[in-house]
Scaffold this active site. Structure first.
Site: not given
Length: 233
Positions: A90, A122-123, A159, A194
């Site tokens: 997020g 991710s975050a 990413h 990724e």
């Protein structure tokens, strides 16, 4: 000992949520039948409850029960007692702001450093690094600090995208942005493509996944590290 997996993404293109990571998640949380989910990054503005349900559904097939950290009356106490953690993707600015303002960043760090397994995507991976300076996210809020858990001795850029030689986009590449970071900061940065992740087992830190990782160090040309290699920063 530390038991950590920091992944670039929660889902590969065309796949369902967490599918590509399921074998590794099962290994990471071996022996844990319940974990706490940290939903504060809120991708796309999704509610904490809806985000937690999405995660709980994915973990249910592995017989792991998921409870959102936001539901506890005393979240710091819940963190200290937890059998494991997952922090999803997020907005990293929102995630970091919320953790700092609720005095949970250090509590989470201490629990993981004592051996509670931790999964980040991710975050959630960004906060495993020393700071969140190398996130790709928009600063939609202002955290009181950009410092994160420092579970690994470097920063991450989830990413990570390689330059496309056929692209007519005139904006900066990820590599350019990380070089800008290194005009102000000395810490290494790992570009996670990724399908790639960082695995920490005790004091051993390795690059893993489907692709190599791009390594950036101040004053050096960027270079590649293949999956399965140990990082010795």
């Amino acid at each position: 000992m530390k038991n950590i997996l920091l992944a670039s993404t929660s889902a590969l293109f065309g796949e369902d949520y967490l599918v590509y990571l399921k074998p590794y998640i099962a290994d990471l949380f071996s022996g844990a039948d319940e974990i706490i989910f940290v939903p504060f990054a809120r991708p796309g503005g999704i509610s904490h409850d809806d985000y937690t349900k999405k995660v709980a559904d994915a973990f249910s097939v592995m017989d792991i029960r998921v409870t959102g950290l936001h539901t506890f009356e005393d979240p710091a106490a819940a963190v200290r007692k937890a059998k494991g953690f997952f922090t999803g993707g997020g907005n990293t600015f929102l995630l970091v702001k919320t953790l700092h303002e609720r005095d949970l960043m250090n509590a989470l760090k201490e629990a993981v450093e004592k051996g509670a397994p931790y999964l980040g995507t991710s975050a959630g991976s960004n906060i495993g690094g020393l700071t969140m300076h190398t996130t790709n996210d928009m600063p939609i809020v202002l955290p009181p600090s950009l410092n994160t858990m420092g579970l690994v001795p470097f920063n991450l850029n989830p990413h990570y995208l390689d330059p496309d030689p056929n692209s007519k986009h005139n904006g900066e590449t990820r590599e350019t942005r990380i070089k800008e970071f290194h005009t102000q900061h000395a810490m290494p940065v790992i570009g996670l493509r990724e399908g790639s992740w960082i695995r920490v087992q005790g004091e051993t830190v390795t690059t893993e996944g489907l692709f190599g990782s791009r390594i950036f160090e101040q004053g050096r040309d960027a270079y590649e590290v293949a999956p399965g290699n140990r990082l010795l920063f």
